[in-house]
Design an enzyme around this catalytic site. Structure first.
Site, short mmCIF file in Angstrom:
data_model
loop_
_atom_site.label_atom_id
_atom_site.label_comp_id
_atom_site.label_asym_id
_atom_site.label_seq_id
_atom_site.Cartn_x
_atom_site.Cartn_y
_atom_site.Cartn_z
CG ASP A 27 5.86 4.18 -1.94
OD1 ASP A 27 5.91 3.83 -0.75
OD2 ASP A 27 6.25 3.46 -2.89
CE LYS A 132 6.24 0.79 -0.84
NZ LYS A 132 6.81 0.80 -2.19
CB CYS A 165 4.33 1.38 -5.06
SG CYS A 165 6.10 1.34 -5.47
C1 C5J Z 1 6.15 3.82 -6.75
C2 C5J Z 1 7.72 3.73 -8.57
N1 C5J Z 1 6.01 4.27 -5.53
N2 C5J Z 1 6.81 4.00 -9.49
N3 C5J Z 1 7.44 3.79 -7.25
O1 C5J Z 1 5.20 3.48 -7.42
O2 C5J Z 1 8.86 3.48 -8.90
#
Ligand code: C5J
Length: 229
Positions: A27, A132, A165
């Site tokens: 991400d 995802k 994540c």
């Molecule tokens: C991720 C989030 N990528 N913190 N998303 O950790 O909402």
């Protein structure tokens, strides 16, 4: 020809088998670390995520130079939001939430500018990008199938955020039989204390979810391994 090489990690050394190991970058999307993105709009300190960009860039360069598998993930939803759980939409009671207009397009919607990966770590052709809808990269994706087809048994995991994540993905991977090595300088959280605890949870109890190391250790190990090929 060496097939595996030990590198310094916690709670003990990690035996890296490059041909069966994939780099999984979680991400690194514009909306999280970029100034002016959704993360900053919510009042978060993006410098906590931006410090991971250079180490990730160096690692990615070394990983690609060694010809090994790289995968990227992006958290986001279909433009019609059909895959967005209603509870995810409303949780937080924020005035601006997933699917609404944000500073870089619709928030966490596929195809929008903020959903895309930052230029510094942009995927190259041939590197799978896993879209995802959840926090974990295995939920409702084809990640496991892709890894199995490539005979991957280990993951080097980097990206953001450490406690959300990254941690969710490492736990999912653990239950599917993968060894995970998480790199502390390549992962980040808006909250430094969550970053520290997120890593602690992974390496606790003899490495209950995996190992923790640094990009420098992996890059060194890769160089040593390449010299034997
Ligand atoms: C991720 C989030 N990528 N913190 N998303 O950790 O909402």
């Amino acid at each position: 020809m060496t097939t595996a090489i030990d590198l310094a990690a916690e709670p003990y050394e990690f035996t890296l088998a490059p041909k069966h190991c994939a780099l999984l970058i979680i991400d690194m999307q514009r909306d999280f670390p970029e100034p002016g993105g959704f993360g900053e709009m919510l009042g978060n300190d993006v410098s906590q995520l931006r410090r991971t960009i250079d180490p990730n860039r160096r690692l990615l360069e070394a990983w690609r130079a060694a010809g090994l598998t790289v995968l990227h993930t992006r958290e986001g939803h279909r433009p019609d939001l059909a895959d967005l759980p209603p509870v995810k939409k409303i949780r937080g009671r924020s005035a601006t939430s997933i699917g609404d207009s944000g500073p870089m397009g619709r928030i966490l919607v596929r195809g929008e500018a903020g959903h895309d990966i930052i230029a510094e770590l942009y995927p190259e052709p041939g590197e799978p990008v896993i879209d995802k809808p959840g926090k974990g990269a295995f939920h409702a994706t084809d990640l496991h199938a892709i890894l199995q087809h490539r005979d991957v048994k280990q993951l080097v995991v980097t990206g953001v955020t450490t406690e959300v994540c990254v941690n969710t993905t490492v736990r999912e991977a653990n239950d599917r039989g993968y060894d995970c090595l998480v790199l502390e300088d390549c992962c980040g959280s808006y909250f430094p204390e969550f970053h520290a605890m997120g890593l602690k949870m992974i390496k606790a109890q003899g490495g209950i979810f995996g190992w923790v190391s640094s990009s420098e250790s992996v890059i060194k190990a890769l160089a040593a391994w390449r010299s034997t090929q």
